[in-house]
Design a protein around this motif. Structure first.
Motif, mmCIF file in Angstrom:
data_model
loop_
_atom_site.group_PDB
_atom_site.id
_atom_site.type_symbol
_atom_site.label_atom_id
_atom_site.label_comp_id
_atom_site.label_asym_id
_atom_site.label_seq_id
_atom_site.Cartn_x
_atom_site.Cartn_y
_atom_site.Cartn_z
ATOM 1 N N ARG A 143 0.835 -1.205 0.000
ATOM 2 C CA ARG A 143 0.000 0.000 0.000
ATOM 3 C C ARG A 143 0.866 1.249 0.000
ATOM 4 O O ARG A 143 1.873 1.323 0.708
ATOM 5 C CB ARG A 143 -0.899 0.030 1.245
ATOM 6 C CG ARG A 143 -1.911 -1.100 1.356
ATOM 7 C CD ARG A 143 -3.054 -0.940 0.367
ATOM 8 N NE ARG A 143 -4.070 -1.959 0.591
ATOM 9 C CZ ARG A 143 -4.055 -3.179 0.027
ATOM 10 N NH1 ARG A 143 -3.066 -3.500 -0.819
ATOM 11 N NH2 ARG A 143 -4.998 -4.050 0.277
ATOM 12 N N SER A 144 0.431 2.245 -0.765
ATOM 13 C CA SER A 144 1.070 3.552 -0.718
ATOM 14 C C SER A 144 0.258 4.539 0.105
ATOM 15 O O SER A 144 0.784 5.558 0.561
ATOM 16 C CB SER A 144 1.233 4.107 -2.144
ATOM 17 O OG SER A 144 -0.038 4.452 -2.688
ATOM 18 N N GLY A 145 -1.049 4.248 0.260
ATOM 19 C CA GLY A 145 -1.931 5.177 0.960
ATOM 20 C C GLY A 145 -2.375 6.340 0.101
ATOM 21 O O GLY A 145 -3.040 7.265 0.583
ATOM 22 N N PRO A 228 1.941 10.821 -13.665
ATOM 23 C CA PRO A 228 1.310 12.113 -13.957
ATOM 24 C C PRO A 228 1.817 13.256 -13.091
ATOM 25 O O PRO A 228 1.988 14.379 -13.576
ATOM 26 C CB PRO A 228 -0.178 11.830 -13.702
ATOM 27 C CG PRO A 228 -0.335 10.372 -14.024
ATOM 28 C CD PRO A 228 0.940 9.731 -13.545
ATOM 29 N N ALA A 229 2.071 13.006 -11.796
ATOM 30 C CA ALA A 229 2.527 14.080 -10.904
ATOM 31 C C ALA A 229 3.841 14.679 -11.371
ATOM 32 O O ALA A 229 4.145 15.847 -11.069
ATOM 33 C CB ALA A 229 2.673 13.539 -9.476
ATOM 34 N N ASN A 230 4.630 13.916 -12.120
ATOM 35 C CA ASN A 230 5.935 14.397 -12.574
ATOM 36 C C ASN A 230 5.945 14.885 -14.019
ATOM 37 O O ASN A 230 6.755 15.754 -14.360
ATOM 38 C CB ASN A 230 6.986 13.285 -12.428
ATOM 39 C CG ASN A 230 7.359 13.040 -10.984
ATOM 40 O OD1 ASN A 230 7.459 13.975 -10.194
ATOM 41 N ND2 ASN A 230 7.554 11.782 -10.627
ATOM 42 N N VAL A 231 5.097 14.316 -14.864
ATOM 43 C CA VAL A 231 5.240 14.605 -16.295
ATOM 44 C C VAL A 231 4.065 15.357 -16.925
ATOM 45 O O VAL A 231 4.194 15.853 -18.050
ATOM 46 C CB VAL A 231 5.501 13.302 -17.107
ATOM 47 C CG1 VAL A 231 6.737 12.604 -16.588
ATOM 48 C CG2 VAL A 231 4.292 12.370 -17.083
ATOM 49 N N ASP A 232 2.938 15.459 -16.240
ATOM 50 C CA ASP A 232 1.771 16.077 -16.874
ATOM 51 C C ASP A 232 1.845 17.606 -16.908
ATOM 52 O O ASP A 232 1.227 18.237 -17.762
ATOM 53 C CB ASP A 232 0.484 15.640 -16.172
ATOM 54 C CG ASP A 232 0.026 14.264 -16.646
ATOM 55 O OD1 ASP A 232 0.750 13.653 -17.454
ATOM 56 O OD2 ASP A 232 -1.047 13.804 -16.203
ATOM 57 N N THR A 316 13.595 8.327 -5.217
ATOM 58 C CA THR A 316 12.249 8.179 -5.750
ATOM 59 C C THR A 316 11.536 9.523 -5.779
ATOM 60 O O THR A 316 11.357 10.176 -4.739
ATOM 61 C CB THR A 316 11.439 7.178 -4.904
ATOM 62 O OG1 THR A 316 12.043 5.889 -5.018
ATOM 63 C CG2 THR A 316 10.002 7.083 -5.398
ATOM 64 N N LEU A 317 11.114 9.937 -6.961
ATOM 65 C CA LEU A 317 10.441 11.219 -7.157
ATOM 66 C C LEU A 317 8.940 11.053 -6.930
ATOM 67 O O LEU A 317 8.115 11.236 -7.831
ATOM 68 C CB LEU A 317 10.723 11.748 -8.572
ATOM 69 C CG LEU A 317 12.200 11.883 -8.952
ATOM 70 C CD1 LEU A 317 12.336 12.401 -10.374
ATOM 71 C CD2 LEU A 317 12.940 12.784 -7.976
ATOM 72 N N ARG A 318 8.599 10.697 -5.711
ATOM 73 C CA ARG A 318 7.201 10.541 -5.307
ATOM 74 C C ARG A 318 7.073 10.979 -3.858
ATOM 75 O O ARG A 318 8.069 11.028 -3.118
ATOM 76 C CB ARG A 318 6.753 9.074 -5.448
ATOM 77 C CG ARG A 318 6.574 8.613 -6.880
ATOM 78 C CD ARG A 318 6.393 7.109 -6.978
ATOM 79 N NE ARG A 318 5.363 6.623 -6.083
ATOM 80 C CZ ARG A 318 5.092 5.329 -5.895
ATOM 81 N NH1 ARG A 318 5.800 4.414 -6.509
ATOM 82 N NH2 ARG A 318 4.141 4.962 -5.070
ATOM 83 N N ASN A 319 5.834 11.263 -3.441
ATOM 84 C CA ASN A 319 5.585 11.669 -2.060
ATOM 85 C C ASN A 319 5.267 10.485 -1.153
ATOM 86 O O ASN A 319 5.103 10.656 0.056
ATOM 87 C CB ASN A 319 4.427 12.675 -2.016
ATOM 88 C CG ASN A 319 4.781 13.955 -2.741
ATOM 89 O OD1 ASN A 319 5.886 14.482 -2.601
ATOM 90 N ND2 ASN A 319 3.853 14.464 -3.547
ATOM 91 N N ASN A 320 5.158 9.295 -1.734
ATOM 92 C CA ASN A 320 4.857 8.101 -0.964
ATOM 93 C C ASN A 320 5.384 6.899 -1.727
ATOM 94 O O ASN A 320 5.718 7.000 -2.918
ATOM 95 C CB ASN A 320 3.346 7.962 -0.730
ATOM 96 C CG ASN A 320 2.560 8.149 -2.023
ATOM 97 O OD1 ASN A 320 2.664 7.356 -2.951
ATOM 98 N ND2 ASN A 320 1.773 9.214 -2.097
ATOM 99 N N GLY A 336 10.233 13.037 -3.090
ATOM 100 C CA GLY A 336 9.043 13.844 -3.326
ATOM 101 C C GLY A 336 9.008 14.360 -4.749
ATOM 102 O O GLY A 336 9.896 14.086 -5.564
ATOM 103 N N THR A 337 7.991 15.148 -5.072
ATOM 104 C CA THR A 337 7.801 15.643 -6.438
ATOM 105 C C THR A 337 8.204 17.105 -6.602
ATOM 106 O O THR A 337 8.091 17.650 -7.695
ATOM 107 C CB THR A 337 6.330 15.480 -6.861
ATOM 108 O OG1 THR A 337 5.494 16.183 -5.927
ATOM 109 C CG2 THR A 337 5.929 14.012 -6.895
#
Length: 380
Positions: A143-145, A228-232, A316-320, A336-337
């Motif tokens: 899970r990422s939540g 999407p959070a990184n490329v959109d 990792t370029l994500r918040n979770n 994070g992003t």
């Protein structure tokens, strides 16, 4: 007579046919399916009556995103290709469900095995359960939540109707326990993608092309971005790429571009002598790059697992993340992003202060064998 049949009963049970359907839909699935195919074939060679049909949903239909993996990982040609690629999330889900229902009605198994968290995983598990066929979820319980991620919804819905969970970590086990799933349905076996990694590490090969001939081990970075959070958002994407180029201090940055991202980048005009945007790579070529890289910058969950086991620094370029074990015991850090947050991590890496891989339990290359042994014990 009754005594005669009671003597024969264990022998009859031992020869019970176990029919499996293995589902592969997208690039990450193939690395997870391959070792199970090989483990089943090994059991067949020993005289086991277990059999399988390999179903490719067609969710990824680009040659580099799909076909090469079957060739490189020695997976047999699929028994069926549902050709359900393209369209929106809903269109793809419905196309896979309709085609997979027909496949199951014509070739009914004892168990459908789905892997990971892609659209095909969700669609095929629903189709199977509506036909009262058992479902096993390889990589269940993670899970990422983050419900903004389609993958998180796919995981949650798939797990809600799964009969057997083959899990990668104690974190996943605890997630399932908290959700009320019985202990008997949770099978902690490890990570089949690491089986594939370990089985093929000595086969990794340098990609063809001039840029790859100039790369020196531990003197370049590998990056991937497709979420999407990184490329959109074009401006955010430009800022992130610039932050990466600034922080890598002139080292080459190799960027195999996901087809989704390629379309976005076409009109942006991003150019830098240290940024090398390439076509998607095959499994053996991509992991050659990762294994020999100074560091990896990614928004892919699976790459964080492979980089950790190969002891390659990973950001990792994500918040979770749904793979927290790669942070606790691996080489991964959650950046994070926000492009502004990347610099301190790259500085730490450049100083040679990055953490080392500590070893993740059961990620030992024997996961598929444990899965097949458990299936035989349950369904024989």
């Amino acid at each position: 007579m009754n005594r005669f049949f009671s003597i024969l009963q264990p022998q009859i049970a031992a020869f019970k046919m176990i029919k499996l359907t293995l589902v592969a839909g997208a690039r990450p699935n193939f690395m997870k399916i391959a070792p199970m195919v090989h483990a089943i074939q090994a059991q067949q060679a020993l005289g086991s009556t277990i059999s399988f049909r390999l179903v490719h949903t067609g969710q990824h239909y680009d040659k580099k995103m799909s076909g090469d993996f079957f060739d490189q990982l020695n997976i047999p040609e699929p028994n069926a290709n549902l050709g359900a690629g393209g369209g929106t999330q809903a269109e793809q889900t419905s196309a896979v469900m309709i085609a997979f229902e027909k496949e199951l009605m014509e070739n009914r198994p004892n168990l459908v095995i789905v892997v990971g968290d892609v659209t095909s995983t969700l669609a095929c598990s629903i189709a199977a359960k509506k036909l009262n066929i058992d479902v096993a979820h390889v990589e269940g319980g993670i899970r990422s939540g983050d419900l903004s991620m389609p993958e998180e919804i796919n995981r949650m819905v798939t797990d809600s109707i799964t009969d057997h969970f083959f899990t990668t970590s104690e974190i996943a086990n605890e997630n399932l326990r908290k959700s009320g799933f019985p202990e008997a349905s949770i099978h902690f076996v490890g990570n089949t993608m690491i089986d594939t990694l370990m089985a093929n590490m000595d086969r990794f090969q340098i990609p063809e092309g001039k840029i790859y001939d100039t790369l020196k081990p531990k003197e370049y970075f590998v990056m991937t971005m497709h979420r999407p959070a990184n490329v959109d958002q074009e401006e955010t994407l430009k800022e992130m790429i610039q932050a990466i180029l600034d922080g890598t201090k002139g080292f080459p940055v190799v960027f195999p571009v996901h087809p989704r991202t390629a379309k976005i980048l076409e009109n942006m005009g991003i150019s830098d002598p240290n940024l090398h945007m390439t076509d998607p790579l095959g499994y053996l070529e991509f992991n050659y790059l990762v294994k020999n890289a100074k560091g990896v910058i990614t928004d892919s969950g699976g790459i964080t697992e492979e980089a950790s086991v190969m002891n390659v620094p990973c950001m990792t370029l994500r918040n979770n993340t749904e793979r927290a074990e790669t942070i606790h015991l691996g080489t991964n850090e959650l950046v994070g992003t926000d492009p502004k947050k990347l610099a301190p991590y790259l500085e730490k890496l450049m100083k040679g202060e990055w953490k080392q891989y500590q070893g993740i339990p059961m990620w030992d290359g024997k996961t598929a064998q444990r899965i097949v042994d458990k299936i035989i014990s349950i369904y024989s």
